[in-house]
Design a protein around this motif. Sequence first.
Motif, PDB file in Angstrom:
ATOM      1  N   SER A   1       0.991  -1.027  -0.142  1.00  0.00           N
ATOM      2  CA  SER A   1      -0.101  -0.024   0.070  1.00  0.00           C
ATOM      3  C   SER A   1       0.832   1.201   0.084  1.00  0.00           C
ATOM      4  CB  SER A   1      -0.877  -0.143   1.138  1.00  0.00           C
ATOM      5  OG  SER A   1      -1.879  -0.972   1.156  1.00  0.00           O
ATOM      6  N   ILE A   2       0.678   2.105  -0.942  1.00  0.00           N
ATOM      7  CA  ILE A   2       1.348   3.135  -1.071  1.00  0.00           C
ATOM      8  C   ILE A   2       0.807   4.310  -0.267  1.00  0.00           C
ATOM      9  CG2 ILE A   2       2.483   4.983  -2.657  1.00  0.00           C
ATOM     10  CD1 ILE A   2       2.659   2.751  -4.732  1.00  0.00           C
ATOM     11  N   TRP A   3       1.248   4.946   0.566  1.00  0.00           N
ATOM     12  CA  TRP A   3       0.743   6.176   1.553  1.00  0.00           C
ATOM     13  C   TRP A   3       1.598   7.185   1.347  1.00  0.00           C
ATOM     14  CZ3 TRP A   3      -1.470   3.906   6.673  1.00  0.00           C
ATOM     15  CH2 TRP A   3      -2.419   3.015   6.368  1.00  0.00           C
ATOM     16  N   ILE A   4       1.129   8.378   1.138  1.00  0.00           N
ATOM     17  CA  ILE A   4       1.685   9.735   0.925  1.00  0.00           C
ATOM     18  C   ILE A   4       2.294  10.388   2.295  1.00  0.00           C
ATOM     19  CG2 ILE A   4       0.047  11.128   0.433  1.00  0.00           C
ATOM     20  CD1 ILE A   4       3.514  11.565  -1.291  1.00  0.00           C
ATOM     21  N   ASP A   5       3.344  10.811   2.826  1.00  0.00           N
ATOM     22  CA  ASP A   5       3.725  11.165   4.175  1.00  0.00           C
ATOM     23  C   ASP A   5       3.521  13.007   3.670  1.00  0.00           C
ATOM     24  OD1 ASP A   5       4.278  11.265   6.692  1.00  0.00           O
ATOM     25  OD2 ASP A   5       6.751  11.351   6.163  1.00  0.00           O
ATOM     26  N   ASP A   6       2.408  13.492   3.548  1.00  0.00           N
ATOM     27  CA  ASP A   6       2.217  14.800   3.307  1.00  0.00           C
ATOM     28  C   ASP A   6       0.812  15.112   3.137  1.00  0.00           C
ATOM     29  OD1 ASP A   6       2.906  17.458   2.770  1.00  0.00           O
ATOM     30  OD2 ASP A   6       3.241  17.152   0.651  1.00  0.00           O
ATOM     31  N   LEU A   7       0.279  16.389   3.716  1.00  0.00           N
ATOM     32  CA  LEU A   7      -0.962  16.741   3.538  1.00  0.00           C
ATOM     33  C   LEU A   7      -0.964  18.155   4.039  1.00  0.00           C
ATOM     34  CD1 LEU A   7      -3.820  16.190   3.481  1.00  0.00           C
ATOM     35  CD2 LEU A   7      -4.097  15.669   5.771  1.00  0.00           C
ATOM     36  N   SER A   8      -1.761  18.978   3.059  1.00  0.00           N
ATOM     37  CA  SER A   8      -2.080  20.446   3.271  1.00  0.00           C
ATOM     38  C   SER A   8      -3.458  20.555   2.640  1.00  0.00           C
ATOM     39  CB  SER A   8      -0.947  21.202   2.308  1.00  0.00           C
ATOM     40  OG  SER A   8      -1.127  21.053   1.165  1.00  0.00           O
ATOM     41  N   ARG A   9      -3.963  21.596   3.058  1.00  0.00           N
ATOM     42  CA  ARG A   9      -5.328  22.182   2.463  1.00  0.00           C
ATOM     43  C   ARG A   9      -5.238  22.553   0.859  1.00  0.00           C
ATOM     44  NH1 ARG A   9      -8.722  25.640   6.607  1.00  0.00           N
ATOM     45  NH2 ARG A   9      -7.973  23.556   7.835  1.00  0.00           N
ATOM     46  N   GLY A  10      -4.027  23.220   0.572  1.00  0.00           N
ATOM     47  CA  GLY A  10      -3.755  23.427  -0.803  1.00  0.00           C
ATOM     48  C   GLY A  10      -3.877  22.013  -1.612  1.00  0.00           C
ATOM     49  N   GLN A  11      -3.316  21.011  -1.398  1.00  0.00           N
ATOM     50  CA  GLN A  11      -3.376  19.661  -1.966  1.00  0.00           C
ATOM     51  C   GLN A  11      -4.814  19.279  -2.125  1.00  0.00           C
ATOM     52  OE1 GLN A  11      -0.488  17.632   0.683  1.00  0.00           O
ATOM     53  NE2 GLN A  11       0.570  17.348  -0.944  1.00  0.00           N
TER      54      GLN A  11
ATOM     55  N   TYR B   1      -5.265  28.621   4.492  1.00  0.00           N
ATOM     56  CA  TYR B   1      -5.854  28.628   6.021  1.00  0.00           C
ATOM     57  C   TYR B   1      -6.241  30.065   6.261  1.00  0.00           C
ATOM     58  CZ  TYR B   1      -3.477  24.206   6.266  1.00  0.00           C
ATOM     59  OH  TYR B   1      -3.121  22.798   5.519  1.00  0.00           O
ATOM     60  N   ALA B   2      -6.178  31.178   5.602  1.00  0.00           N
ATOM     61  CA  ALA B   2      -6.651  32.454   6.099  1.00  0.00           C
ATOM     62  C   ALA B   2      -8.018  32.643   6.567  1.00  0.00           C
ATOM     63  CB  ALA B   2      -6.501  33.638   4.876  1.00  0.00           C
ATOM     64  N   GLU B   3      -9.000  32.085   5.907  1.00  0.00           N
ATOM     65  CA  GLU B   3     -10.255  32.152   6.022  1.00  0.00           C
ATOM     66  C   GLU B   3     -10.396  31.551   7.554  1.00  0.00           C
ATOM     67  OE1 GLU B   3     -14.904  30.942   4.834  1.00  0.00           O
ATOM     68  OE2 GLU B   3     -13.170  30.773   3.346  1.00  0.00           O
ATOM     69  N   GLN B   4     -10.026  30.323   7.792  1.00  0.00           N
ATOM     70  CA  GLN B   4     -10.261  29.741   9.124  1.00  0.00           C
ATOM     71  C   GLN B   4      -9.443  30.334  10.152  1.00  0.00           C
ATOM     72  OE1 GLN B   4      -9.258  25.379   9.469  1.00  0.00           O
ATOM     73  NE2 GLN B   4     -10.576  25.256  11.275  1.00  0.00           N
ATOM     74  N   VAL B   5      -8.453  30.899   9.847  1.00  0.00           N
ATOM     75  CA  VAL B   5      -7.563  31.552  10.918  1.00  0.00           C
ATOM     76  C   VAL B   5      -8.115  32.786  11.206  1.00  0.00           C
ATOM     77  CG1 VAL B   5      -5.654  33.046  11.176  1.00  0.00           C
ATOM     78  CG2 VAL B   5      -5.165  30.665  10.164  1.00  0.00           C
TER      79      VAL B   5
ATOM     80  N   GLU C   1      -8.482  22.211  15.771  1.00  0.00           N
ATOM     81  CA  GLU C   1      -9.430  22.591  14.478  1.00  0.00           C
ATOM     82  C   GLU C   1      -8.963  22.671  13.155  1.00  0.00           C
ATOM     83  OE1 GLU C   1     -12.814  23.426  14.846  1.00  0.00           O
ATOM     84  OE2 GLU C   1     -12.817  22.996  17.024  1.00  0.00           O
ATOM     85  N   ILE C   2      -7.720  23.341  12.978  1.00  0.00           N
ATOM     86  CA  ILE C   2      -7.255  23.306  11.845  1.00  0.00           C
ATOM     87  C   ILE C   2      -6.728  22.081  11.032  1.00  0.00           C
ATOM     88  CG2 ILE C   2      -5.176  24.207  10.558  1.00  0.00           C
ATOM     89  CD1 ILE C   2      -5.054  26.735  11.889  1.00  0.00           C
ATOM     90  N   THR C   3      -6.044  21.229  12.128  1.00  0.00           N
ATOM     91  CA  THR C   3      -5.458  19.835  11.587  1.00  0.00           C
ATOM     92  C   THR C   3      -6.434  18.979  11.253  1.00  0.00           C
ATOM     93  OG1 THR C   3      -5.105  19.251  13.952  1.00  0.00           O
ATOM     94  CG2 THR C   3      -3.328  20.551  12.588  1.00  0.00           C
ATOM     95  N   THR C   4      -7.540  18.901  12.226  1.00  0.00           N
ATOM     96  CA  THR C   4      -8.613  17.976  12.458  1.00  0.00           C
ATOM     97  C   THR C   4      -9.649  18.225  10.965  1.00  0.00           C
ATOM     98  OG1 THR C   4     -10.006  19.142  13.579  1.00  0.00           O
ATOM     99  CG2 THR C   4      -8.748  17.112  14.664  1.00  0.00           C
TER     100      THR C   4
ATOM    101  N   ALA D   1      -1.704  38.361  13.490  1.00  0.00           N
ATOM    102  CA  ALA D   1      -1.999  39.006  12.110  1.00  0.00           C
ATOM    103  C   ALA D   1      -3.413  39.279  11.870  1.00  0.00           C
ATOM    104  CB  ALA D   1      -1.116  38.377  11.161  1.00  0.00           C
ATOM    105  N   ALA D   2      -4.241  38.098  11.979  1.00  0.00           N
ATOM    106  CA  ALA D   2      -5.837  38.262  11.742  1.00  0.00           C
ATOM    107  C   ALA D   2      -6.541  39.298  12.792  1.00  0.00           C
ATOM    108  CB  ALA D   2      -6.169  36.883  11.746  1.00  0.00           C
ATOM    109  N   ARG D   3      -6.102  39.347  13.916  1.00  0.00           N
ATOM    110  CA  ARG D   3      -6.632  40.316  14.715  1.00  0.00           C
ATOM    111  C   ARG D   3      -6.317  41.625  14.520  1.00  0.00           C
ATOM    112  NH1 ARG D   3      -5.016  35.721  19.012  1.00  0.00           N
ATOM    113  NH2 ARG D   3      -7.010  34.413  19.155  1.00  0.00           N
ATOM    114  N   LYS D   4      -5.129  42.022  14.069  1.00  0.00           N
ATOM    115  CA  LYS D   4      -4.703  43.375  13.900  1.00  0.00           C
ATOM    116  C   LYS D   4      -5.439  43.768  12.503  1.00  0.00           C
ATOM    117  CE  LYS D   4      -0.291  42.948  16.281  1.00  0.00           C
ATOM    118  NZ  LYS D   4       1.093  42.497  15.822  1.00  0.00           N
TER     119      LYS D   4
END
Length: 371
Positions: A15-25, A60-64, A80-83, A367-370
Motif C-alpha cells: 500500500s502506497i501512502w503519501i507522507d504529506d498533507l495540506s489544504r492546498g493539496q 488557511y486564512a479564512e479559518q484563521v 480545529e485546523i489539523t482535524t 496578524a488576523a486580529r490586527k
Amino acid sequence: MSNKNTQALSAAGVSIWIDDLSRGQLNDGSLQKLVDEFNVTGVTTNPTIFANALKNGDDYAEQVAELAASDLTLDESVMEITTRDVANACDLFAGLYQSTKGVDGRVSIEVDPRLARKTAETIEEAKKLFEKVSKENVLIKIPATQEGLEAITAVTAAGISVNVTLIFDLERYRAVINAYLLGLEQAREAGHDLSKIHSVASFFVSRVDSEIDKRLNELGTDEALALRGKAGVANARLAFQVFEQALETERWKTLAAQGANPQRPLWASTGVKDPSYSDTLYVDSLVTAGTVNTMPHKTLMAVADHGGDGADGIAGTYEASNEILDSLARVGIDYDDVVELLEAEGLEKFDASWEELLDGLQQSLDAARKS
C-alpha cells in the motif's frame, strides 16, 4: 493510467501512502492526482507536515480569521485546523476505504507529541481526536514509547484504529504487537466488532542508517565502512520476520477467527538521507505483500521515475539480515544504544515541530486580529 512503477508496487501487495498533507493539496486536486496516477491509497501526517502547510499557504486564512475571532485556546485552534484537513482527506479516500474494507483509504493524525511520556493524557487526546475528526477511516498516531504501549491497548480496546509510530527497536516492536493484541482482546470483551478495527506499526528505516553510518564512519575501519547503508534495511526486514512470527501464534489465530485484522508493518522514514545511496533504496528493498510504505513526495516521484519492478525484497533475507546486525555488534555498534537515542531524538524533533506549529499559528492569529 497509473504509473507503471507504482502500479507494480501495488500489484505486489504494497500500500502506497503519501507522507504529506495540506489544504492546498486538497483544494487544487493534487492529492486526488496522486491517487489517480500514482496508486496512493492513504496519507500520514505529523507536526512537521502541518507546520509547513500552515507556513507555506494562504489556504488557511479564512479559518484563521474565524479562530482569531473565537474564544478558543491556541491548542484548541491547532486541533480545529489539523482535524479539518484530516477529515476532508478522509472524505477524499472514503471510496478506497469502502472498497478495501478498511485496509486502505486511511488518513493518520498524531496525538500531541508533548504527551508521549504520559499514558492517561495520550489516551484522552486520542479519543478526542477520533471524535473530532469523526471519520471511520482516520488512524490515530500514538508513539511507541514505553508509556505509549498501554495507550495503544486502551485506544484499540475502545474500537479506535491506531497507527503506532516511532518504532526503531525489534524488542519494542514485539511489545507493540502485544499491545495491539491485548487491545483487540479487550475490544472483543467490550463487544466491539473486531473487523472494524485496523492498525499499522510504523517502523522507521532511514534514521537507523543515518545514526549507525555516523558511528561506522567514526570507527573508520574497512570492516566498519563496508557495513554502511545496510543496517536500516536489515532491521526492517527482521521486523517483518517478527510480524510473521506473531501471525503464527495461537493467540493471533483465535483473534483472526473472530474477524480481527493484522497490524500491518508500515515502512516510515523512507526518504533517503545519504545522496550516495539509491533514492528508492527504502522502497525497493522492502517490497512484500501486506505492508505499507509511506513516502515523502520526493521519494514517491523517484519511485515513479526509476523504481524497481515490485519484486519481493524481503523473502529469504532473514539470515543475511541477522548477520548484518551481528557484524555491526562485532565492530562495536551498540544496537540498544542506537535505538534508544533514535527514539529520544524522534520525540525531540516532533516536540520542536509542534512548537513551530503553535508559534506559526499564533503569529497568524495575531496578524488576523490586527487586520
